[in-house]
Design a protein around this motif. Structure first.
Motif, PDB file in Angstrom:
ATOM      1  N   TYR A 293      66.707 -37.603  59.240  1.00  0.00           N
ATOM      2  CA  TYR A 293      67.030 -38.214  57.945  1.00  0.00           C
ATOM      3  C   TYR A 293      67.936 -37.343  57.103  1.00  0.00           C
ATOM      4  O   TYR A 293      68.868 -37.835  56.460  1.00  0.00           O
ATOM      5  CB  TYR A 293      65.747 -38.517  57.177  1.00  0.00           C
ATOM      6  N   GLU A 294      67.681 -36.027  57.082  1.00  0.00           N
ATOM      7  CA  GLU A 294      68.507 -35.175  56.247  1.00  0.00           C
ATOM      8  C   GLU A 294      68.479 -33.728  56.724  1.00  0.00           C
ATOM      9  O   GLU A 294      67.498 -33.250  57.284  1.00  0.00           O
ATOM     10  CB  GLU A 294      68.057 -35.234  54.790  1.00  0.00           C
ATOM     11  N   THR A 295      69.615 -33.071  56.513  1.00  0.00           N
ATOM     12  CA  THR A 295      69.735 -31.626  56.651  1.00  0.00           C
ATOM     13  C   THR A 295      70.511 -31.139  55.430  1.00  0.00           C
ATOM     14  O   THR A 295      71.118 -31.935  54.717  1.00  0.00           O
ATOM     15  CB  THR A 295      70.477 -31.232  57.946  1.00  0.00           C
ATOM     16  N   ASP A 296      70.504 -29.841  55.193  1.00  0.00           N
ATOM     17  CA  ASP A 296      71.126 -29.345  53.971  1.00  0.00           C
ATOM     18  C   ASP A 296      72.618 -29.649  53.903  1.00  0.00           C
ATOM     19  O   ASP A 296      73.174 -29.858  52.829  1.00  0.00           O
ATOM     20  CB  ASP A 296      70.888 -27.838  53.801  1.00  0.00           C
ATOM     21  N   ILE A 297      73.272 -29.683  55.047  1.00  0.00           N
ATOM     22  CA  ILE A 297      74.662 -30.118  55.150  1.00  0.00           C
ATOM     23  C   ILE A 297      74.721 -31.270  56.135  1.00  0.00           C
ATOM     24  O   ILE A 297      74.134 -31.212  57.217  1.00  0.00           O
ATOM     25  CB  ILE A 297      75.582 -28.973  55.641  1.00  0.00           C
ATOM     26  N   MET A 298      75.417 -32.341  55.760  1.00  0.00           N
ATOM     27  CA  MET A 298      75.597 -33.476  56.661  1.00  0.00           C
ATOM     28  C   MET A 298      77.084 -33.805  56.736  1.00  0.00           C
ATOM     29  O   MET A 298      77.917 -33.174  56.057  1.00  0.00           O
ATOM     30  CB  MET A 298      74.764 -34.674  56.212  1.00  0.00           C
ATOM     31  N   PHE A 299      77.431 -34.791  57.529  1.00  0.00           N
ATOM     32  CA  PHE A 299      78.840 -35.139  57.727  1.00  0.00           C
ATOM     33  C   PHE A 299      78.996 -36.654  57.698  1.00  0.00           C
ATOM     34  O   PHE A 299      78.221 -37.382  58.326  1.00  0.00           O
ATOM     35  CB  PHE A 299      79.344 -34.578  59.066  1.00  0.00           C
ATOM     36  N   PHE A 300      79.979 -37.109  56.927  1.00  0.00           N
ATOM     37  CA  PHE A 300      80.253 -38.550  56.792  1.00  0.00           C
ATOM     38  C   PHE A 300      81.452 -38.895  57.656  1.00  0.00           C
ATOM     39  O   PHE A 300      82.549 -38.355  57.474  1.00  0.00           O
ATOM     40  CB  PHE A 300      80.533 -38.898  55.336  1.00  0.00           C
ATOM     41  N   ASP A 301      81.240 -39.804  58.595  1.00  0.00           N
ATOM     42  CA  ASP A 301      82.303 -40.243  59.493  1.00  0.00           C
ATOM     43  C   ASP A 301      82.995 -41.459  58.888  1.00  0.00           C
ATOM     44  O   ASP A 301      82.424 -42.546  58.835  1.00  0.00           O
ATOM     45  CB  ASP A 301      81.719 -40.583  60.867  1.00  0.00           C
ATOM     46  N   ILE A 302      84.213 -41.267  58.409  1.00  0.00           N
ATOM     47  CA  ILE A 302      84.959 -42.348  57.764  1.00  0.00           C
ATOM     48  C   ILE A 302      85.232 -43.484  58.733  1.00  0.00           C
ATOM     49  O   ILE A 302      85.061 -44.669  58.406  1.00  0.00           O
ATOM     50  CB  ILE A 302      86.300 -41.808  57.201  1.00  0.00           C
ATOM     51  N   GLU A 303      85.653 -43.149  59.928  1.00  0.00           N
ATOM     52  CA  GLU A 303      86.044 -44.176  60.902  1.00  0.00           C
ATOM     53  C   GLU A 303      84.860 -45.030  61.335  1.00  0.00           C
ATOM     54  O   GLU A 303      84.950 -46.259  61.380  1.00  0.00           O
ATOM     55  CB  GLU A 303      86.681 -43.516  62.131  1.00  0.00           C
TER      56      GLU A 303
ATOM     57  N   PRO B  52      77.426 -32.015  51.351  1.00  0.00           N
ATOM     58  CA  PRO B  52      76.103 -31.473  51.034  1.00  0.00           C
ATOM     59  C   PRO B  52      75.086 -32.610  50.906  1.00  0.00           C
ATOM     60  O   PRO B  52      75.447 -33.758  50.624  1.00  0.00           O
ATOM     61  CB  PRO B  52      76.323 -30.767  49.691  1.00  0.00           C
ATOM     62  N   LEU B  53      73.832 -32.280  51.087  1.00  0.00           N
ATOM     63  CA  LEU B  53      72.784 -33.301  51.036  1.00  0.00           C
ATOM     64  C   LEU B  53      72.807 -34.059  49.717  1.00  0.00           C
ATOM     65  O   LEU B  53      72.553 -35.275  49.689  1.00  0.00           O
ATOM     66  CB  LEU B  53      71.412 -32.653  51.245  1.00  0.00           C
ATOM     67  N   SER B  54      73.108 -33.380  48.608  1.00  0.00           N
ATOM     68  CA  SER B  54      73.135 -34.059  47.306  1.00  0.00           C
ATOM     69  C   SER B  54      74.199 -35.157  47.271  1.00  0.00           C
ATOM     70  O   SER B  54      74.003 -36.192  46.617  1.00  0.00           O
ATOM     71  CB  SER B  54      73.388 -33.052  46.182  1.00  0.00           C
ATOM     72  N   VAL B  55      75.296 -34.969  47.980  1.00  0.00           N
ATOM     73  CA  VAL B  55      76.347 -35.986  48.036  1.00  0.00           C
ATOM     74  C   VAL B  55      75.881 -37.169  48.883  1.00  0.00           C
ATOM     75  O   VAL B  55      76.080 -38.329  48.509  1.00  0.00           O
ATOM     76  CB  VAL B  55      77.658 -35.397  48.583  1.00  0.00           C
ATOM     77  N   VAL B  56      75.259 -36.880  50.010  1.00  0.00           N
ATOM     78  CA  VAL B  56      74.723 -37.954  50.854  1.00  0.00           C
ATOM     79  C   VAL B  56      73.658 -38.734  50.095  1.00  0.00           C
ATOM     80  O   VAL B  56      73.601 -39.972  50.162  1.00  0.00           O
ATOM     81  CB  VAL B  56      74.146 -37.383  52.163  1.00  0.00           C
ATOM     82  N   THR B  57      72.826 -38.034  49.337  1.00  0.00           N
ATOM     83  CA  THR B  57      71.807 -38.700  48.521  1.00  0.00           C
ATOM     84  C   THR B  57      72.464 -39.605  47.480  1.00  0.00           C
ATOM     85  O   THR B  57      71.993 -40.724  47.226  1.00  0.00           O
ATOM     86  CB  THR B  57      70.921 -37.652  47.816  1.00  0.00           C
ATOM     87  N   ALA B  58      73.570 -39.145  46.894  1.00  0.00           N
ATOM     88  CA  ALA B  58      74.294 -39.962  45.916  1.00  0.00           C
ATOM     89  C   ALA B  58      74.872 -41.213  46.570  1.00  0.00           C
ATOM     90  O   ALA B  58      74.828 -42.305  45.998  1.00  0.00           O
ATOM     91  CB  ALA B  58      75.398 -39.145  45.260  1.00  0.00           C
TER      92      ALA B  58
ATOM     93  N   ASN C 114      83.641 -34.074  43.287  1.00  0.00           N
ATOM     94  CA  ASN C 114      84.940 -34.149  43.961  1.00  0.00           C
ATOM     95  C   ASN C 114      84.778 -34.557  45.418  1.00  0.00           C
ATOM     96  O   ASN C 114      85.590 -35.321  45.952  1.00  0.00           O
ATOM     97  CB  ASN C 114      85.654 -32.801  43.870  1.00  0.00           C
ATOM     98  N   ILE C 115      83.737 -34.041  46.072  1.00  0.00           N
ATOM     99  CA  ILE C 115      83.478 -34.413  47.471  1.00  0.00           C
ATOM    100  C   ILE C 115      83.112 -35.891  47.560  1.00  0.00           C
ATOM    101  O   ILE C 115      83.619 -36.626  48.429  1.00  0.00           O
ATOM    102  CB  ILE C 115      82.363 -33.537  48.064  1.00  0.00           C
ATOM    103  N   LEU C 116      82.230 -36.338  46.670  1.00  0.00           N
ATOM    104  CA  LEU C 116      81.848 -37.756  46.650  1.00  0.00           C
ATOM    105  C   LEU C 116      83.061 -38.640  46.422  1.00  0.00           C
ATOM    106  O   LEU C 116      83.248 -39.654  47.113  1.00  0.00           O
ATOM    107  CB  LEU C 116      80.816 -37.999  45.546  1.00  0.00           C
ATOM    108  N   SER C 117      83.892 -38.272  45.461  1.00  0.00           N
ATOM    109  CA  SER C 117      85.086 -39.048  45.153  1.00  0.00           C
ATOM    110  C   SER C 117      86.013 -39.146  46.361  1.00  0.00           C
ATOM    111  O   SER C 117      86.550 -40.219  46.667  1.00  0.00           O
ATOM    112  CB  SER C 117      85.824 -38.400  43.974  1.00  0.00           C
ATOM    113  N   ASP C 118      86.191 -38.037  47.064  1.00  0.00           N
ATOM    114  CA  ASP C 118      87.062 -38.012  48.238  1.00  0.00           C
ATOM    115  C   ASP C 118      86.524 -38.912  49.348  1.00  0.00           C
ATOM    116  O   ASP C 118      87.268 -39.689  49.957  1.00  0.00           O
ATOM    117  CB  ASP C 118      87.190 -36.570  48.729  1.00  0.00           C
ATOM    118  N   ILE C 119      85.217 -38.842  49.595  1.00  0.00           N
ATOM    119  CA  ILE C 119      84.613 -39.648  50.654  1.00  0.00           C
ATOM    120  C   ILE C 119      84.713 -41.138  50.329  1.00  0.00           C
ATOM    121  O   ILE C 119      85.103 -41.949  51.184  1.00  0.00           O
ATOM    122  CB  ILE C 119      83.142 -39.243  50.864  1.00  0.00           C
ATOM    123  N   CYS C 120      84.373 -41.512  49.104  1.00  0.00           N
ATOM    124  CA  CYS C 120      84.372 -42.937  48.740  1.00  0.00           C
ATOM    125  C   CYS C 120      85.780 -43.519  48.790  1.00  0.00           C
ATOM    126  O   CYS C 120      85.979 -44.647  49.270  1.00  0.00           O
ATOM    127  CB  CYS C 120      83.774 -43.120  47.349  1.00  0.00           C
ATOM    128  N   GLU C 121      86.760 -42.773  48.307  1.00  0.00           N
ATOM    129  CA  GLU C 121      88.134 -43.282  48.337  1.00  0.00           C
ATOM    130  C   GLU C 121      88.646 -43.413  49.763  1.00  0.00           C
ATOM    131  O   GLU C 121      89.258 -44.431  50.129  1.00  0.00           O
ATOM    132  CB  GLU C 121      89.052 -42.366  47.541  1.00  0.00           C
TER     133      GLU C 121
END
Length: 246
Positions: A159-169, A187-193, A216-223
């Motif tokens: 379910y979670e680790t302190d660092i995770m990775f979002f696959d855009i594709e 970071p986990l806080s971004v994945v939680t968001a 900034n990380i959240l903004s980059d991933i969502c865009e």
């Protein structure tokens, strides 16, 4: 055929010598395109009620080929959007994104509420624009059928680790032990968001906060996720990014 509905004007364009075509985002009917006859006439009572970003009560009748606005009464005009070019350009981006992801004759109550709340927050100016933008992008993609797989690591299911990775594709997440080289570190806080944006009640979707770096990380991933799913060009986004970098 006549219908009465509340709607937000997300697009307007002139046609002919004095007419206007507007696109309404409505809860009951999704997107509706309608003519405003003699919209450019100074005495036309519908002139101010059928401008971009007006939310109001509309009575429409079905003509031979399209809807026509019979009457319009504004509820909210979001005048404060025009106090700031950055705020206005971001609102225009939301409108264009709604136009591309919306559908005609398909109820869209959550999309309407999402956008109306975003415009209210932009007018108030007490919420981060990056947060509002990220929420609109990711939640609108979810409403359009593009919700990413966030239940756990796509490979091992953790379910979670302190660092995770979002696959855009692929539209999924990986734990720190299963990450792919082209996935974005989060970071986990971004994945939680992101989970919160996708799964929370629409009335509470803007009710979270992040530090500047994680925002900034959240903004980059969502865009980037939005751009990977919307095939059309978004000149309003390009203009907004030009404004904020100048």
């Amino acid at each position: 055929m006549q219908l009465t509905t509340k709607g937000l004007i997300i697009k307007e364009q002139s046609t002919g010598e004095s007419d206007r075509i507007v696109t309404l985002l409505t809860a009951d009917f999704g997107l509706i395109r309608a003519f405003v006859r003699r919209a450019k006439t100074f005495k036309n009572q519908n002139l101010s009620s059928t401008s971009l970003f007006v939310y109001g009560d509309f009575t429409l009748y079905k003509g031979k080929d399209a809807y026509v606005v019979d009457s319009a009464s504004p509820i909210e005009v979001f005048f404060d959007l025009r106090n700031d070019i950055e705020t206005l350009s971001l609102a225009q981006y939301f409108a264009q994104l709604t136009y591309f992801l919306g559908a005609e004759e398909h109820p869209a109550p959550e999309t309407l509420r999402l956008v109306l709340n975003a415009l209210h927050l932009l007018c108030k100016g007490n919420k981060s624009k990056k947060l509002i933008k990220a929420v609109v992008e990711m939640r609108m993609l979810c409403l359009g059928g593009y919700m990413p797989n966030l239940l756990g690591c796509y490979r091992c299911g953790v379910y979670e680790t302190d660092i995770m990775f979002f696959d855009i594709e692929e539209g999924c997440i990986y734990c720190k032990d299963c990450f792919r080289n082209n996935a974005l570190e989060a970071p986990l806080s971004v994945v939680t968001a992101i989970r919160y944006i996708c799964l929370s009640d629409i009335s509470k979707v803007y009710s979270f906060s992040l530090g500047d770096e994680n925002m900034n990380i959240l903004s980059d991933i969502c865009e980037k996720y939005m751009l990977s799913r919307v095939e059309s060009k978004l000149p309003t986004l390009d203009f907004y990014k030009k404004i904020v970098t100048e």
